[in-house]
Design an enzyme around this catalytic site. Structure first.
Site, PDB file in Angstrom:
ATOM      1  N   GLY A 272      49.989  13.715 -52.655  1.00  0.00           N
ATOM      2  CA  GLY A 272      50.800  13.737 -51.441  1.00  0.00           C
ATOM      3  C   GLY A 272      51.595  15.022 -51.366  1.00  0.00           C
ATOM      4  N   GLU A 273      52.320  15.135 -50.272  1.00  0.00           N
ATOM      5  CA  GLU A 273      53.155  16.313 -50.069  1.00  0.00           C
ATOM      6  C   GLU A 273      54.568  15.847 -49.813  1.00  0.00           C
ATOM      7  OE1 GLU A 273      52.096  19.289 -47.055  1.00  0.00           O
ATOM      8  OE2 GLU A 273      50.176  19.416 -48.114  1.00  0.00           O
ATOM      9  N   GLY A 274      55.462  16.283 -50.630  1.00  0.00           N
ATOM     10  CA  GLY A 274      56.865  15.930 -50.410  1.00  0.00           C
ATOM     11  C   GLY A 274      57.575  17.091 -49.751  1.00  0.00           C
ATOM     12  N   THR A 275      58.875  16.973 -49.643  1.00  0.00           N
ATOM     13  CA  THR A 275      59.660  18.029 -48.995  1.00  0.00           C
ATOM     14  C   THR A 275      59.575  19.326 -49.787  1.00  0.00           C
ATOM     15  OG1 THR A 275      61.146  16.206 -48.531  1.00  0.00           O
ATOM     16  CG2 THR A 275      61.918  18.380 -47.911  1.00  0.00           C
ATOM     17  N   TYR A 276      59.445  19.204 -51.100  1.00  0.00           N
ATOM     18  CA  TYR A 276      59.563  20.416 -51.919  1.00  0.00           C
ATOM     19  C   TYR A 276      58.260  20.960 -52.449  1.00  0.00           C
ATOM     20  CZ  TYR A 276      64.102  18.419 -51.645  1.00  0.00           C
ATOM     21  OH  TYR A 276      65.236  17.864 -51.165  1.00  0.00           O
ATOM     22  N   GLY A 277      57.210  20.222 -52.281  1.00  0.00           N
ATOM     23  CA  GLY A 277      55.957  20.751 -52.809  1.00  0.00           C
ATOM     24  C   GLY A 277      54.883  19.693 -52.881  1.00  0.00           C
TER      25      GLY A 277
ATOM     26  N   VAL B 256      52.147  17.226 -54.678  1.00  0.00           N
ATOM     27  CA  VAL B 256      52.098  16.389 -55.873  1.00  0.00           C
ATOM     28  C   VAL B 256      50.631  16.108 -56.220  1.00  0.00           C
ATOM     29  CG1 VAL B 256      52.895  14.230 -56.920  1.00  0.00           C
ATOM     30  CG2 VAL B 256      54.238  15.281 -55.088  1.00  0.00           C
TER      31      VAL B 256
ATOM     32  N   LYS C 262      54.451  17.808 -59.934  1.00  0.00           N
ATOM     33  CA  LYS C 262      55.035  18.239 -58.671  1.00  0.00           C
ATOM     34  C   LYS C 262      55.338  19.726 -58.745  1.00  0.00           C
ATOM     35  CE  LYS C 262      57.929  15.814 -55.876  1.00  0.00           C
ATOM     36  NZ  LYS C 262      59.147  15.070 -55.588  1.00  0.00           N
TER      37      LYS C 262
ATOM     38  N   ASP D 180      67.619  11.485 -49.206  1.00  0.00           N
ATOM     39  CA  ASP D 180      66.401  11.441 -48.396  1.00  0.00           C
ATOM     40  C   ASP D 180      65.557  10.220 -48.771  1.00  0.00           C
ATOM     41  OD1 ASP D 180      64.604  12.302 -46.478  1.00  0.00           O
ATOM     42  OD2 ASP D 180      63.536  13.635 -47.858  1.00  0.00           O
TER      43      ASP D 180
END
Ligand code: AMP
Length: 308
Positions: free
Chosen positions: A16-21, A23, A38, A133
């Site tokens: 997946g893609e989180g706010t910071y990068g 995964v 991550k 968040d």
């Protein structure tokens, strides 16, 4: 740390893609266990990461709690930062998708997840770490029904100059009204509002306040909970974006109408989490002691045998 630290991990698919990068799932060749890698995107690869930030993020490795995803390793090399977490099978958003919307999840699962979420948050708040968040995508669910908070206090708490995705639509649905109105003095109450929204969503299998922009988000909140006044929320007039003329005067509606599957204890707890005035919101610790949790599955109670 040296870059060869990452060589023991065999990278698999993107999770997946989180706010910071991004995964990735990866296999730790030494232990034969899966991990989640991550990769944090940095604002400027030239600048690197302040060593104080690395020290601070490394402190999160000490956070051992059954409801917090374990940070196993922090690899900092070539001006890149990779965080290695325990791998957890599913996130709550995907978990929701297994249940028919018209039936919802069994109330005992809602109760169990809410309790675990609150215990995880309480542990972080005790250490003065805020999430800021919380949303179903960063709550992970293991195959044996253990809920774990991911993304806790990472980049923002540590002052790491992370690059946010410009194309990313940051969801406003779990953001409290004080923050939407420009408050910068938030504290642990910011997370409690999000927990309230997630609680309602677990019960309804649909988001409680699904606004399309900040004004719409506030309007959706006020329509249900009533438009605030300085009488119940004295600091309202100090909030940068509060202009009474921008908002219709809604009277509070009956929250039970919006969460028809919750019992009276559940509703009472939800009302205490969704206070527009952040100073009136219940704390994670008090919420854990609420009568809604009088009865909990043994499997959940067992989790805390060795937890303070
Ligand atoms: P995050 O940046 O933590 O919001 O992560 C983005 C997505 O990656 C999540 O919605 C999960 O689907 C996945 N993910 C994050 N951490 C893990 C983990 N420890 N194990 C498995 N999947 C994860």
């Amino acid at each position: 740390m040296k870059s060869n630290k990452l060589e023991k991990y065999e990278k698999k698919e993107k999770l997946g893609e989180g706010t910071y990068g991004i995964v990735y799932k990866a296999l730790d060749r030494n232990t034969n266990e899966y991990v989640a890698l991550k990769k944090i995107r940095l604002e400027s690869e030239e600048e690197g990461i302040p060593s104080t930030a690395i020290r601070e993020i490394s402190l999160l490795k000490e956070l051992n709690h059954p409801n917090i995803v374990k940070l196993m390793e922090v690899v900092h090399s070539n001006k890149k930062l990779v965080l290695v977490f325990e791998y957890v099978e599913m996130d709550l958003k995907k978990f929701f998708a297994q249940f028919p919307k018209e039936k919802g999840m069994e109330p005992v699962i809602v109760k169990s997840f809410l309790y675990q979420l609150l215990r995880g948050i309480q542990a972080c708040h005790q250490q003065k770490i805020l999430h800021r968040d919380l949303k179903p995508q960063n709550l992970l669910v293991s195959k044996d029904g253990i809920l774990k908070l991911a993304d806790f206090g990472l980049a923002r708490a540590s002052g790491i100059p992370v690059k946010s995705f410009t194309h990313e639509v940051v969801t406003l649905w779990y953001r409290p009204p004080d923050v939407l109105l420009g408050s910068k003095n938030y504290n642990t109450s910011i997370d409690i509002w999000s927990v309230g929204c997630i609680f309602a969503e677990m019960s309804n299998l649909k988001p409680l306040f699904a606004g399309s922009n900040e004004t719409d988000q506030l309007k959706k909140i006020f329509r249900v909970l009533g438009t605030p006044t300085p009488i119940e929320y004295p600091k309202l007039n100090d909030l940068p974006s509060w202009k009474p003329e921008n908002f219709e005067q809604y009277q509070p509606d009956n929250l039970a109408k919006f969460c028809p599957r919750l019992d009276p204890d559940g509703l009472d707890l939800l009302i205490k989490m969704l206070k527009i005035n952040p100073d009136q919101r219940i704390t994670a610790k008090a919420a854990c002691d609420h009568p809604f949790f009088k009865e909990l599955p043994e499997q959940v109670k067992k989790l805390y045998v060795n937890v303070k």
